[in-house]
Design a protein around this motif. Structure first.
Motif, PDB file in Angstrom:
ATOM      1  N   PRO A  49       0.686  -1.150  -0.021  1.00  0.00           N
ATOM      2  CA  PRO A  49      -0.003  -0.011  -0.027  1.00  0.00           C
ATOM      3  C   PRO A  49       0.837   1.265  -0.035  1.00  0.00           C
ATOM      4  N   GLN A  50       2.001   1.118   0.434  1.00  0.00           N
ATOM      5  CA  GLN A  50       2.906   2.372   0.323  1.00  0.00           C
ATOM      6  C   GLN A  50       3.747   2.454  -0.809  1.00  0.00           C
ATOM      7  N   CYS A  51       3.613   1.565  -1.599  1.00  0.00           N
ATOM      8  CA  CYS A  51       4.426   1.703  -3.056  1.00  0.00           C
ATOM      9  C   CYS A  51       4.732   3.015  -3.621  1.00  0.00           C
ATOM     10  N   CYS A  52       3.677   3.745  -3.723  1.00  0.00           N
ATOM     11  CA  CYS A  52       4.356   4.804  -4.558  1.00  0.00           C
ATOM     12  C   CYS A  52       3.005   5.913  -4.213  1.00  0.00           C
ATOM     13  N   ASP A  53       3.449   7.229  -4.479  1.00  0.00           N
ATOM     14  CA  ASP A  53       2.443   8.311  -4.226  1.00  0.00           C
ATOM     15  C   ASP A  53       1.670   8.786  -5.688  1.00  0.00           C
ATOM     16  N   ALA A  54       2.294   8.133  -6.576  1.00  0.00           N
ATOM     17  CA  ALA A  54       1.734   8.642  -8.101  1.00  0.00           C
ATOM     18  C   ALA A  54       2.415   7.437  -9.251  1.00  0.00           C
ATOM     19  N   ALA A  55       1.874   7.419 -10.406  1.00  0.00           N
ATOM     20  CA  ALA A  55       2.399   6.760 -11.305  1.00  0.00           C
ATOM     21  C   ALA A  55       2.441   7.182 -12.705  1.00  0.00           C
ATOM     22  N   ILE A  56       3.506   6.452 -13.296  1.00  0.00           N
ATOM     23  CA  ILE A  56       3.337   6.736 -14.883  1.00  0.00           C
ATOM     24  C   ILE A  56       3.035   5.379 -15.456  1.00  0.00           C
ATOM     25  N   LEU A  57       1.857   5.186 -16.516  1.00  0.00           N
ATOM     26  CA  LEU A  57       1.667   4.117 -17.108  1.00  0.00           C
ATOM     27  C   LEU A  57       1.350   4.037 -18.342  1.00  0.00           C
ATOM     28  N   ASP A  58       2.366   3.134 -19.013  1.00  0.00           N
ATOM     29  CA  ASP A  58       2.175   2.851 -20.579  1.00  0.00           C
ATOM     30  C   ASP A  58       1.186   2.066 -20.650  1.00  0.00           C
ATOM     31  N   ALA A  59       0.292   2.888 -21.815  1.00  0.00           N
ATOM     32  CA  ALA A  59      -1.112   2.175 -22.096  1.00  0.00           C
ATOM     33  C   ALA A  59      -1.196   0.749 -22.331  1.00  0.00           C
ATOM     34  N   HIS A  60       0.099   0.242 -23.191  1.00  0.00           N
ATOM     35  CA  HIS A  60       0.257  -1.120 -23.818  1.00  0.00           C
ATOM     36  C   HIS A  60       1.486  -1.737 -23.354  1.00  0.00           C
ATOM     37  N   LEU A  61       1.549  -2.706 -22.821  1.00  0.00           N
ATOM     38  CA  LEU A  61       2.735  -3.317 -22.251  1.00  0.00           C
ATOM     39  C   LEU A  61       2.991  -4.609 -23.296  1.00  0.00           C
ATOM     40  N   ARG A  62       3.527  -4.521 -24.365  1.00  0.00           N
ATOM     41  CA  ARG A  62       3.749  -5.543 -25.221  1.00  0.00           C
ATOM     42  C   ARG A  62       2.554  -5.782 -25.838  1.00  0.00           C
ATOM     43  N   ASP A  63       1.883  -7.154 -25.265  1.00  0.00           N
ATOM     44  CA  ASP A  63       0.782  -7.471 -26.026  1.00  0.00           C
ATOM     45  C   ASP A  63      -0.496  -7.425 -24.986  1.00  0.00           C
ATOM     46  N   GLU A  64      -0.133  -6.815 -23.825  1.00  0.00           N
ATOM     47  CA  GLU A  64      -1.222  -6.541 -22.558  1.00  0.00           C
ATOM     48  C   GLU A  64      -1.654  -5.216 -22.564  1.00  0.00           C
ATOM     49  N   SER A  65      -2.953  -5.151 -22.289  1.00  0.00           N
ATOM     50  CA  SER A  65      -3.359  -3.666 -22.011  1.00  0.00           C
ATOM     51  C   SER A  65      -3.027  -3.354 -20.629  1.00  0.00           C
ATOM     52  N   ALA A  66      -3.045  -2.156 -20.218  1.00  0.00           N
ATOM     53  CA  ALA A  66      -2.353  -1.520 -18.899  1.00  0.00           C
ATOM     54  C   ALA A  66      -3.573  -1.398 -18.155  1.00  0.00           C
ATOM     55  N   THR A  67      -4.990  -1.682 -18.398  1.00  0.00           N
ATOM     56  CA  THR A  67      -6.054  -1.624 -17.787  1.00  0.00           C
ATOM     57  C   THR A  67      -5.965  -2.051 -16.380  1.00  0.00           C
ATOM     58  N   PRO A  68      -5.787  -3.406 -16.147  1.00  0.00           N
ATOM     59  CA  PRO A  68      -5.568  -3.853 -14.849  1.00  0.00           C
ATOM     60  C   PRO A  68      -4.961  -3.265 -13.802  1.00  0.00           C
ATOM     61  N   VAL A  69      -3.725  -2.649 -14.137  1.00  0.00           N
ATOM     62  CA  VAL A  69      -2.885  -1.719 -13.505  1.00  0.00           C
ATOM     63  C   VAL A  69      -3.596  -0.341 -13.147  1.00  0.00           C
ATOM     64  N   ALA A  70      -4.358   0.194 -14.084  1.00  0.00           N
ATOM     65  CA  ALA A  70      -5.063   1.398 -14.013  1.00  0.00           C
ATOM     66  C   ALA A  70      -6.338   1.145 -12.930  1.00  0.00           C
ATOM     67  N   THR A  71      -6.663  -0.012 -12.941  1.00  0.00           N
ATOM     68  CA  THR A  71      -7.829  -0.540 -12.027  1.00  0.00           C
ATOM     69  C   THR A  71      -7.377  -0.475 -10.525  1.00  0.00           C
ATOM     70  N   ALA A  72      -6.066  -0.902 -10.467  1.00  0.00           N
ATOM     71  CA  ALA A  72      -5.361  -1.211  -9.141  1.00  0.00           C
ATOM     72  C   ALA A  72      -5.099   0.286  -8.403  1.00  0.00           C
ATOM     73  N   LEU A  73      -4.693   1.091  -9.355  1.00  0.00           N
ATOM     74  CA  LEU A  73      -4.147   2.278  -9.127  1.00  0.00           C
ATOM     75  C   LEU A  73      -5.558   3.090  -8.560  1.00  0.00           C
ATOM     76  N   ALA A  74      -6.444   3.017  -9.449  1.00  0.00           N
ATOM     77  CA  ALA A  74      -7.670   3.637  -8.925  1.00  0.00           C
ATOM     78  C   ALA A  74      -8.287   3.064  -7.648  1.00  0.00           C
ATOM     79  N   ALA A  75      -8.128   1.916  -7.562  1.00  0.00           N
ATOM     80  CA  ALA A  75      -8.690   1.461  -6.327  1.00  0.00           C
ATOM     81  C   ALA A  75      -7.973   1.804  -4.994  1.00  0.00           C
ATOM     82  N   ASN A  76      -6.369   1.982  -5.279  1.00  0.00           N
ATOM     83  CA  ASN A  76      -5.902   2.441  -4.287  1.00  0.00           C
ATOM     84  C   ASN A  76      -5.797   4.083  -3.995  1.00  0.00           C
ATOM     85  N   GLY A  77      -6.662   4.764  -4.793  1.00  0.00           N
ATOM     86  CA  GLY A  77      -6.808   6.233  -4.941  1.00  0.00           C
ATOM     87  C   GLY A  77      -5.313   6.673  -5.177  1.00  0.00           C
ATOM     88  N   THR A  78      -4.435   6.115  -6.050  1.00  0.00           N
ATOM     89  CA  THR A  78      -3.294   6.486  -6.371  1.00  0.00           C
ATOM     90  C   THR A  78      -3.245   7.323  -7.781  1.00  0.00           C
TER      91      THR A  78
END
Length: 142
Positions: A71-100
């Motif tokens: 939970p103390q991982c970060c204060d903010a994040a920079i997210l590439d929208a596509h990571l190779r063949d994966e969408s970064a949506t799950p990471v965005a969802t986790a960041l939003a859930a953490n309020g990051t």
């Protein structure tokens, strides 16, 4: 943190950036989720010169989600929208859930992104470091 982050200064003789003097507790932690090695190195170095602590870079969704288990991982994040063949949506969802707060760095335009990614600040690649720093400071209230 109440203090504004100082801008990096330039050495008079070399013209090279000199990192601001902040102790570790004052440095905002920025999670970097980027799969392109050279882009990740460029962004990480530029942010460190501006007084940020870079967490990562994480090149996959799984590794970024693992980092976010702390939970103390970060204060903010920079997210590439596509990571190779994966969408970064799950990471965005986790960041939003953490309020990051986060920004998206991508070569895609807003209309090509999933809604969760298109609803936050978007920076076009190649990323303008000054704009990135401005966006991060805005997210952090600095």
């Amino acid at each position: 943190m109440a203090a504004e982050l100082p801008l990096g200064k330039r050495d008079r003789e070399t013209g090279m950036s000199v990192p601001p003097t902040l102790n570790a507790a004052e440095r905002p932690r920025i999670l970097l989720v980027e799969d392109e090695v050279l882009i990740a190195m460029y962004i990480a170095e530029a942010l460190e010169l501006q007084g940020f602590e870079v967490i990562g870079p994480y090149p996959t969704v799984a590794r970024a989600l693992s980092a976010l288990q702390n939970p103390q991982c970060c204060d903010a994040a920079i997210l590439d929208a596509h990571l190779r063949d994966e969408s970064a949506t799950p990471v965005a969802t986790a960041l939003a859930a953490n309020g990051t707060p986060y920004v998206v760095a991508t070569g895609y335009n807003r209309s090509q992104l999933p809604e969760i990614l298109a609803s936050v600040p978007i920076l076009a690649k190649p990323v303008d470091v000054d704009e990135l720093v401005t966006q991060l400071r805005g997210l952090l209230g600095k």
